[in-house]
Structures are given as structure tokens and as C-alpha cells.
Design a protein around this motif. Structure first.
Motif, PDB file in Angstrom:
ATOM      1  N   VAL A 208       6.346  47.529   6.781  1.00 26.30           N
ATOM      2  CA  VAL A 208       7.519  48.199   6.946  1.00 26.30           C
ATOM      3  C   VAL A 208       8.624  48.052   5.835  1.00 26.30           C
ATOM      4  O   VAL A 208       9.508  48.945   5.755  1.00 26.30           O
ATOM      5  N   ASP A 209       8.719  46.857   5.274  1.00 25.25           N
ATOM      6  CA  ASP A 209       9.442  46.571   4.409  1.00 25.25           C
ATOM      7  C   ASP A 209       8.875  46.820   2.704  1.00 25.25           C
ATOM      8  O   ASP A 209       9.668  46.356   1.869  1.00 25.25           O
ATOM      9  N   SER A 210       8.027  47.579   2.709  1.00 22.51           N
ATOM     10  CA  SER A 210       7.428  47.758   1.567  1.00 22.51           C
ATOM     11  C   SER A 210       8.410  48.578   0.708  1.00 22.51           C
ATOM     12  O   SER A 210       8.960  49.766   1.108  1.00 22.51           O
ATOM     13  N   PRO A 211       8.608  48.361  -0.530  1.00 23.22           N
ATOM     14  CA  PRO A 211       9.533  49.132  -1.320  1.00 23.22           C
ATOM     15  C   PRO A 211       9.195  50.804  -1.525  1.00 23.22           C
ATOM     16  O   PRO A 211       9.884  51.634  -1.606  1.00 23.22           O
ATOM     17  N   LYS A 212       7.948  50.914  -1.609  1.00 23.67           N
ATOM     18  CA  LYS A 212       7.392  52.130  -1.828  1.00 23.67           C
ATOM     19  C   LYS A 212       7.548  52.989  -0.495  1.00 23.67           C
ATOM     20  O   LYS A 212       7.897  54.204  -0.615  1.00 23.67           O
ATOM     21  N   ARG A 213       7.465  52.499   0.801  1.00 22.67           N
ATOM     22  CA  ARG A 213       7.883  53.069   1.870  1.00 22.67           C
ATOM     23  C   ARG A 213       9.352  53.525   1.932  1.00 22.67           C
ATOM     24  O   ARG A 213       9.799  54.605   2.204  1.00 22.67           O
ATOM     25  N   VAL A 214      10.257  52.525   1.487  1.00 20.57           N
ATOM     26  CA  VAL A 214      11.613  52.805   1.495  1.00 20.57           C
ATOM     27  C   VAL A 214      11.879  53.858   0.571  1.00 20.57           C
ATOM     28  O   VAL A 214      12.789  54.743   0.568  1.00 20.57           O
ATOM     29  N   ALA A 215      11.671  53.879  -0.662  1.00 31.30           N
ATOM     30  CA  ALA A 215      11.640  54.784  -1.552  1.00 31.30           C
ATOM     31  C   ALA A 215      11.270  56.128  -1.044  1.00 31.30           C
ATOM     32  O   ALA A 215      12.097  56.862  -1.459  1.00 31.30           O
ATOM     33  N   CYS A 243      18.805  52.904   7.094  1.00 33.31           N
ATOM     34  CA  CYS A 243      18.776  51.570   7.337  1.00 33.31           C
ATOM     35  C   CYS A 243      18.268  51.709   8.876  1.00 33.31           C
ATOM     36  O   CYS A 243      17.181  51.064   9.403  1.00 33.31           O
ATOM     37  N   LYS A 244      18.817  52.563   9.692  1.00 39.30           N
ATOM     38  CA  LYS A 244      18.561  52.779  11.207  1.00 39.30           C
ATOM     39  C   LYS A 244      16.973  53.695  11.215  1.00 39.30           C
ATOM     40  O   LYS A 244      16.157  53.087  11.974  1.00 39.30           O
ATOM     41  N   TYR A 245      16.969  54.551  10.591  1.00 43.18           N
ATOM     42  CA  TYR A 245      15.794  55.298  10.466  1.00 43.18           C
ATOM     43  C   TYR A 245      14.695  54.733  10.103  1.00 43.18           C
ATOM     44  O   TYR A 245      13.456  54.798  10.696  1.00 43.18           O
ATOM     45  N   LEU A 246      14.534  53.768   9.241  1.00 45.16           N
ATOM     46  CA  LEU A 246      13.522  52.868   8.593  1.00 45.16           C
ATOM     47  C   LEU A 246      13.287  51.462   9.000  1.00 45.16           C
ATOM     48  O   LEU A 246      12.358  50.973   8.751  1.00 45.16           O
ATOM     49  N   SER A 247      14.588  51.221   9.804  1.00 46.02           N
ATOM     50  CA  SER A 247      14.566  49.943  10.444  1.00 46.02           C
ATOM     51  C   SER A 247      14.411  48.817   9.435  1.00 46.02           C
ATOM     52  O   SER A 247      13.498  47.992   9.349  1.00 46.02           O
ATOM     53  N   ILE A 248      15.182  48.907   8.354  1.00 42.07           N
ATOM     54  CA  ILE A 248      15.220  47.802   7.501  1.00 42.07           C
ATOM     55  C   ILE A 248      16.680  47.279   7.001  1.00 42.07           C
ATOM     56  O   ILE A 248      17.693  48.024   7.764  1.00 42.07           O
ATOM     57  N   SER A 249      16.720  46.179   6.292  1.00 42.63           N
ATOM     58  CA  SER A 249      18.190  45.652   6.299  1.00 42.63           C
ATOM     59  C   SER A 249      18.719  46.220   4.960  1.00 42.63           C
ATOM     60  O   SER A 249      18.310  47.015   4.176  1.00 42.63           O
ATOM     61  N   ASP A 255      18.486  47.112  -2.638  1.00 45.00           N
ATOM     62  CA  ASP A 255      17.066  46.566  -3.757  1.00 45.00           C
ATOM     63  C   ASP A 255      16.691  47.897  -4.219  1.00 45.00           C
ATOM     64  O   ASP A 255      16.349  48.216  -5.389  1.00 45.00           O
ATOM     65  N   VAL A 256      16.034  48.716  -3.340  1.00 47.09           N
ATOM     66  CA  VAL A 256      15.420  49.929  -3.648  1.00 47.09           C
ATOM     67  C   VAL A 256      16.114  51.020  -4.317  1.00 47.09           C
ATOM     68  O   VAL A 256      16.119  51.759  -5.027  1.00 47.09           O
ATOM     69  N   TYR A 257      17.544  51.206  -3.762  1.00 46.22           N
ATOM     70  CA  TYR A 257      18.441  52.202  -4.411  1.00 46.22           C
ATOM     71  C   TYR A 257      18.752  51.654  -5.773  1.00 46.22           C
ATOM     72  O   TYR A 257      18.748  52.889  -6.674  1.00 46.22           O
ATOM     73  N   ASN A 258      18.848  50.478  -6.127  1.00 46.48           N
ATOM     74  CA  ASN A 258      19.331  50.166  -7.428  1.00 46.48           C
ATOM     75  C   ASN A 258      18.384  50.565  -8.455  1.00 46.48           C
ATOM     76  O   ASN A 258      18.148  50.693  -9.550  1.00 46.48           O
ATOM     77  N   GLU A 259      16.847  50.154  -7.869  1.00 46.78           N
ATOM     78  CA  GLU A 259      15.626  50.549  -8.519  1.00 46.78           C
ATOM     79  C   GLU A 259      15.338  52.198  -8.786  1.00 46.78           C
ATOM     80  O   GLU A 259      15.285  52.588  -9.928  1.00 46.78           O
ATOM     81  N   LEU A 260      15.611  52.944  -7.827  1.00 47.24           N
ATOM     82  CA  LEU A 260      15.638  54.299  -7.963  1.00 47.24           C
ATOM     83  C   LEU A 260      16.648  55.025  -8.922  1.00 47.24           C
ATOM     84  O   LEU A 260      16.528  55.717  -9.747  1.00 47.24           O
ATOM     85  N   ILE A 261      17.743  54.506  -9.085  1.00 48.25           N
ATOM     86  CA  ILE A 261      18.935  54.611  -9.774  1.00 48.25           C
ATOM     87  C   ILE A 261      18.408  54.309 -11.376  1.00 48.25           C
ATOM     88  O   ILE A 261      18.681  55.226 -12.279  1.00 48.25           O
ATOM     89  N   ALA A 262      17.803  53.332 -11.304  1.00 48.16           N
ATOM     90  CA  ALA A 262      17.504  52.835 -12.821  1.00 48.16           C
ATOM     91  C   ALA A 262      16.452  53.635 -13.316  1.00 48.16           C
ATOM     92  O   ALA A 262      16.276  54.021 -14.453  1.00 48.16           O
ATOM     93  N   GLU A 263      15.598  54.062 -12.399  1.00 51.17           N
ATOM     94  CA  GLU A 263      14.495  55.055 -12.739  1.00 51.17           C
ATOM     95  C   GLU A 263      14.839  56.431 -12.900  1.00 51.17           C
ATOM     96  O   GLU A 263      13.969  57.306 -13.442  1.00 51.17           O
ATOM     97  N   GLU A 264      15.869  56.796 -12.592  1.00 55.32           N
ATOM     98  CA  GLU A 264      16.705  58.292 -12.578  1.00 55.32           C
ATOM     99  C   GLU A 264      15.801  59.182 -11.685  1.00 55.32           C
ATOM    100  O   GLU A 264      15.819  60.372 -11.731  1.00 55.32           O
TER     101      GLU A 264
END
Length: 733
Positions: A208-215, A243-249, A255-264
């Protein structure tokens, strides 16, 4: 209660129909003693294949009993007879019936295994050269790879159409890519629903906490918001939703947000110290619009020139006297590189626009006219006497190497013109406007015409409102209602509605009528009677060509879906002489009035020797004929004749009644509008205003006086998140 699935097994005897783009297929299988007709997304099944199918029997109104397959497990034929049938069907390019027989005679039931694993043995067959052997081996490999992808995904209930897309995108690596990250199936080109990718991921034990899933969840939820009209979303709001929809912290979110921003992959924009998140396409669109308008302003005169004498001459030649604001609009259009002319009905927008076009042409400048929809473009042509195209046709659609839609005209291939005039700007979304701006030469002028009190575009953003409120573009609002228009209750009541005043519903001898009906069944009966009998008898109006029912809602008793069924039954009832075909919601019948519900750039049409492609969302047409044998229908869209396969009919809906949103950009001789019951959130002022201004000669409201009053008083507009206004202000400081 959900119907329990059935399983049938058999060999494909005949392939009756196949849609290559989505894999929808109609076949006959030998299921023992019976020949069963099967429909579904079965992909490239061929004669001779053995299938295990899961689904249910359905009773088609025209085609009788069919087995609708939701799941298909395929086995290659294993007997010489069926292998010969399979190869003879053209399953493998380069092998026809004669060569198929030679190959099967040589290798028998081992034929397919030989072709896959030892294709060089085909050289033993007379007539197969080394070059042909290599070609057949390549085709066999493609076939087996595609089949493997389909078989792999079918275990997770994924239909053949998505498997075909995955194979087209990734080729023989598709299965490995999906196993490494099942959420890749949500990406562009395959576009499986996130929820279905979730099912696959769970079965593959993706945490559930896979960054690929969250992205993937990020992109999915941002796209949902874009589909609802938001070009961006506030970060603080979005973080809670994700956070509610994906049940994540919260930590994993950032963490994923900053990565997606860096990747544009996504972008952040700060507006009033609040962060807003964009998908890349919408960020590029709004930032480009702001930058390009800043450039156009820099190239433009900061003030109007004196065109009074030129306008006086135009008045003499046209016999029309322009009032002060009209003269101001004409002067601004001729002086500036970009401008907006807005105003309600009866304020002279068309008269002013005709003068602008005429004066540009007298100056020797080339003017192109455009509007967002086909009907809006046709109306623009009728009112100006000049050819107008949809923006899509103006820019010309084509596809890139990856199959992604793009326009022929852009920065490197701009439109050959001096001026572009766009009508119905309230309907234009930010992605389309970006494409239009990219197609304009730097010295090309842009005149935008629209009514800012109408509903915003279906696509994301609130373009016209943002442009006007930014004060970065010259805006002329025409306000004076002309004497001739003042005689129309449609016009005067429309202006009352915009001002938050109750329209006059007591008139009985003008062009605006109200019938008090509080029970839905009574309202529907009156609407049918008006459309079928009373208006045609009193005014000679055609029920299909002149009269349009417009409803605030799609659902409910007086919503579009139910109204269409009732109106079809009355205006075009079942007749043994008229052919029919059933879709998911409607039964389509020869003679039916229908509407296209999505842009389809590939549909070919012809008109008076001219041919072209593209039928667009909102285009209204008529079903001319239905051919069951060829499984296609022929439709007419304002003189453009187009053929639709039965699968393509899912892009249509009946159009005896349409929603207010779908009516934008169109005018009808008569509009009948039910206002009672329904969904409260749809009962607001500018939706009523938009509906009223669709009527050219007669407007009839059937419903509850109190509902109309509440609608007028409710000025709560649908909120749309966009940063375009702030970007414009930043760029033009």
C-alpha cells in the motif's frame, strides 16, 4: 441481485465483426451441439481457436440471443483441421488458404509449435523463400507476444482492448513492465482505470505504501479534478484527499510529492502564498497563455487609434448606426493586438463583429473565424456571412508517432492570416486556447467574443473569466439593449436573470411563456404535446429541426435520459419498417435525433463532393439508415454524412432533449425547459441564463414558479481552481 456468470467453451467458427481499435468482436462459436453468437472485447481471435468464455446471455432486440463475454481464455487450435482453419483465416500475414494447407499437410498438429520455435523448417515448404520465411516468423512472434499479454491480463479481468494498447505501447516487454509496476497500465496510451490497476497490484502483493502506487494515485486524483473543471488544486486540500483515499501517511505523501515535482510530472505554483498543484499539461497551458499574452501586449499599441472616419464610412455603407460602446469595440479591435468583446443578448455583438470583419478586410487583411463547436461555427457563419470553422478544424488535427493527438498548425507552422476571431469564448478551455495561441504568428491579431455570464467550458479552467478579471486584456462590454431586441421578452428576461431579478412569467402574447406544472408526469405530457402537436400546428415548427428541449439535469424524471425515451416514443415510435439497434442506455432507430458526446477526429464524412474527418462533442445529427448486415449506421450532421460502426454508437445519445451544458454555442428556434424537482446544485442563475439565451424565437418554461425564483436568486457559481489570472498579472506587471 447481480446475475451469476456462466461459462461456455467452444471453437471459433466465424468472425462476423471486429473493431481493430478496441478489440470489440462478434463471433460464432461451435459450443458442442449449438452455434452461439458471442460479443465482447475479444481482440484478435480467429477461426479455429478454442475459447473458454465467461459472461451471460443477453437478449438483443434485433439480433436475438447473444453471449456477452466479460472474460476470454484462449487456446490455440491443436488439431490439424482447426489449425488449417485458423491459418486460412488470415491470422498470420502472408499465409492464405492454399499455403495454410501445404504447411498443415507437412507438420500436422505440430504446425503452430514449429512456426513458433523452429520457423526455419518452413523453408521445406515449396513456395516459401528465405525472405518470406523470415516475414512469417516475425508475424508469428508478434501474434504470440500479443496473445501472451492478453492471456496474462485476462487473469485479472482486464479486457482485450487494454491488452492491445499495452502491447502497442511496450511490445514484447509489456508483461515484464506490468509485473514491475502494474500502475504503468494507468499511463498515457493504455489508460486503465486506477481502481482496476489496484486490483492487479493487490494480487501481485504491491504494498500500500509503494511510491509507485502513490504516484499513480496522485495523477489519477489530479485528472479527476481536471475532468471536473479544475486546472489545478490547492496543495493543502489535495494532501488531505490523497492521504485519505490511498490510506497513506503525510510523510509518504510529501516524499512522493517532492519526487514528482523534481521529475516535472507535476508542478507547483504559489498564489497569494498558497501552493497549487498542476498536472504538467495544464501548467504548461496556463503559463504559456500568460506568457504569450504578455508578448502580444508588448507588441500592441497601448492606446486606441482614431478610426472615427473609417467607422462613419462603414455606417454609410452598411446602413447601421453604431452606438458609443460599439464604436469603442470596433476601434479597439482595429488598434490592439488582442481584445475581448463581451455582452448579453440584444446588445449588438454580431453587428459590431460584422463591422470589425468588414473593416479588417477593407484594410486588405486576411481574417479567419472560429468557434469551439460545429454548431457554434455554423451559427457564426450564418450571422457573419463568412466561413467559420471549429477551432479543431482551423488548427487541423493529426497524430504524432506515439499516436498522441496534435495540431498541424503550431509555432513552426502558423496559420496564414492577419486576424483570428473566436466566438463563444466562454466554451474554450485552457488546453485548446494554448494550442490556438501557439498557431498564431506574433503579428497576428486576436479578437475574442463571448458572454461572460454563461457557463464556463466543459474542459478545465475558467478562461474567459480569468482573462477579463486579470485586466491584462482590453475588454469592451456592450451594455445597451437595442430597440428591436427590447421587444423580445427572451432578451429582456435574460438581462433580468443576470441582474438577479425575476423574469416576467405572466406574458401570454410574446416569445417567453411559462406553464405552471408541479408534477413531473404532467410536465412531461405537456412538453410532449407542445413539441409534437401544439407548436407545429400553431407556428409550423418542426419537432426535430426547430424545437429543442433543454434540461438542467441528466438524471431524474425530467432529466435528459428519461425525457429522451419519452420523446422518442412519441416523435419517432417503434415501427417494423424502421431498423433499430440497442446501445447501453438507448435504442437507436432510423430517423432519431442524436448527439455526439465526445470528440472523434477519425470519423470520416462527406458533403456535396467535399470530404473530411472529425465529428465533435455536441454535434447534433439524424440517423439516416441502419444496416444490420454490415453492422453500421449512416448519420447526417448538418449535411455531413458519416458511417458509424455499431460499436461507435456508444459515442452517441438521443438528442430530443439535451443538457444546458451541451446546448452551449447553439441557438434553436424554440427552446422548452422543464424546471421542477431534480438536483438542487444544478438550479443556479447562470445555468438558467445560458438556457434562456439558446432560444432564438420562442422560450417556454414548464415547471414550478418557486423553483424558477430560487434559481434566479442562487448566484452561487461552480468554483473552479485556476491560477491563470495570477499568472497573467505576474507576466504583465
Amino acid at each position: 441481485m447481480e446475475q451469476e456468470s456462466l461459462k461456455i467453451e467452444g471453437t471459433v467458427e466465424n468472425v462476423l465483426f471486429r473493431n481493430e481499435s478496441n478489440g470489440y468482436t462478434v463471433i460464432e462459436i461451435d459450443a458442442g451441439n449449438d452455434l452461439v453468437t458471442v460479443v465482447g472485447e475479444l481482440g484478435d481471435v480467429e477461426t479455429g481457436e478454442k475459447l473458454l468464455l465467461e459472461g451471460n446471455y443477453v437478449n438483443h432486440s434485433r439480433f436475438g440471443t447473444q453471449f456477452k463475454a466479460d472474460y476470454c481464455e484462449r487456446t490455440l487450435p491443436n488439431t490439424a483441421v482447426n489449425i488449417c482453419k485458423y491459418l486460412s483465416s488470415g491470422a498470420i500475414k502472408g499465409i492464405g488458404p492454399s499455403l495454410a494447407k501445404k504447411i498443415v499437410d507437412a507438420f500436422g498438429s505440430d504446425t503452430l509449435e514449429v512456426m513458433e520455435k523452429e520457423p526455419q523448417k518452413l523453408l521445406e515448404i515449396r513456395g516459401i523463400s528465405p525472405k518470406k520465411c523470415e516475414s512469417i516468423a516475425g508475424e508469428v512472434q508478434k501474434l504470440f507476444n500479443l496473445r501472451n499479454v492478453m492471456t496474462f491480463l485476462s487473469k485479472y479481468g482486464v479486457k482485450a482492448g487494454y491488452a492491445m494498447r499495452a502491447y502497442q505501447k511496450w511490445g514484447f516487454q509489456a508483461i515484464e513492465i506490468i509485473k514491475a509496476d502494474p500502475y504503468q497500465l494507468c499511463s498515457y496510451g493504455v489508460e486503465l482505470e486506477f481502481k482496476k490497476a489496484e486490483v492487479i497490484a493487490r494480487e501481485m502483493d504491491v504494498p500500500v505504501d509503494s511510491p509507485k502506487r502513490v504516484a499513480a494515485g496522485f495523477i489519477y486524483l489530479l485528472q479527476l479534478n481536471a475532468d471536473a473543471g479544475h486546472s489545478c488544486v490547492p496543495l493543502d486540500t489535495f494532501q488531505k484527499i490523497v492521504c485519505k483515499y490511498l490510506s497513506i501517511s503525510e510523510k509518504l505523501f510529501f516524499d512522493v510529492y517532492n519526487e514528482l515535482i523534481a521529475e516535472e510530472t507535476i508542478f507547483e505554483y504559489l498564489k497569494n502564498d498558497r501552493a497549487f498543484i498542476y498536472l504538467a499539461d495544464y501548467y504548461y497551458a496556463e503559463s504559456f497563455i500568460a506568457g504569450r499574452i504578455a508578448v502580444m501586449k508588448a507588441f500592441s499599441s497601448p492606446d486606441d487609434f482614431d478610426y472615427e472616419q473609417l467607422i462613419d464610412l462603414e455606417e454609410e455603407q452598411s446602413g447601421i448606426k453604431y452606438e458609443k460602446l460599439q464604436r469603442k469595440a470596433i476601434t479597439t479591435a482595429l488598434s490592439r493586438a488582442i481584445m475581448i468583446m463581451t455582452g448579453g443578448p440584444g446588445t449588438g455583438k454580431t453587428t459590431t463583429l460584422n463591422a470589425i470583419i468588414s473593416l479588417y478586410e477593407k484594410k486588405g487583411e486576411t481574417v479567419l473565424l472560429a468557434a469551439p463547436t460545429g454548431r457554434a461555427a455554423k451559427r457564426m457563419s450564418d450571422l457573419t456571412g463568412c466561413e467559420a470553422k471549429t477551432i479543431h478544424r482551423l488548427l487541423e488535427v493529426e497524430y504524432d508517432m506515439g499516436g498522441k493527438l496534435k495540431f498541424v498548425h503550431n509555432e513552426s507552422n502558423p496559420l496564414e492570416c492577419d486576424v483570428v476571431v473566436v466566438d463563444e469564448m466562454s466554451m474554450v478551455d485552457v488546453l485548446l486556447f494554448e494550442s490556438l495561441l501557439r498557431a498564431l504568428k506574433l503579428n497576428c491579431r486576436l479578437v475574442m467574443v463571448g458572454d461572460s455570464d454563461q457557463l464556463p467550458s466543459v474542459g478545465a479552467g475558467n478562461l474567459l473569466k480569468s482573462l477579463i478579471e486579470s485586466k491584462c486584456v482590453p475588454v469592451i462590454e456592450l451594455k445597451e439593449i437595442f430597440r428591436q431586441a427590447e421587444q423580445s421578452c427572451i432578451v429582456t428576461n435574460a438581462h433580468k436573470i443576470v441582474a438577479g431579478k425575476m423574469p416576467d412569467l405572466t406574458q401570454k402574447n410574446n416569445d417567453f411563456f411559462f406553464f405552471q406544472r408541479t408534477k413531473p408526469e404532467q410536465a412531461i405530457q405537456l412538453i410532449i404535446d407542445l413539441a409534437k402537436r401544439r407548436l407545429p400546428k400553431a407556428y409550423k415548427y418542426s419537432p426535430l429541426d426547430d424545437i429543442q428541449i433543454i434540461s438542467p439535469s441528466r438524471k431524474g424524471t425530467t432529466g435528459v435520459t428519461e425525457l429522451n425515451k419519452a420523446l422518442q416514443e412519441s416523435l419517432n415510435p417503434h415501427n417494423p419498417m424502421k431498423k433499430e439497434v440497442k446501445s447501453i442506455i438507448y435504442t437507436f432507430r432510423e430517423g432519431d435525433k442524436v448527439m455526439q458526446t465526445r470528440n472523434n477526429y477519425d470519423i470520416l464524412w462527406s458533403r456535396d463532393g467535399e470530404s473530411g474527418s472529425g465529428i465533435y462533442n455536441g454535434d447534433i445529427g439524424r440517423i439516416l439508415s441502419i444496416n444490420r448486415h454490415q453492422m453500421e449506421a449512416v448519420l447526417d450532421f448538418d449535411g455531413r454524412t458519416a458511417a458509424y460502426t455499431f460499436e461507435m454508437l456508444e459515442q452517441l445519445e438521443l438528442a430530443y432533449a439535451i443538457t444546458v451544458h451541451k446546448s452551449q454555442g447553439s441557438e434553436f428556434e424554440v427552446v422548452i425547459m422543464p424546471i421542477l424537482g431534480g438536483f438542487e446544485k444544478l438550479y443556479y442563475r447562470n445555468l438558467l441564463y445560458t438556457a434562456v439565451t439558446r432560444a432564438r424565437k420562442l422560450l417556454i418554461i414548464v415547471g414550478d414558479y418557486e423553483k424558477v425564483r430560487k434559481m434566479v436568486l442562487n448566484n452561487k457559481r461552480t468554483r473552479r481552481y485556476t491560477c491563470l489570472k495570477a499568472m497573467l498579472e505576474d507576466e504583465t506587471k
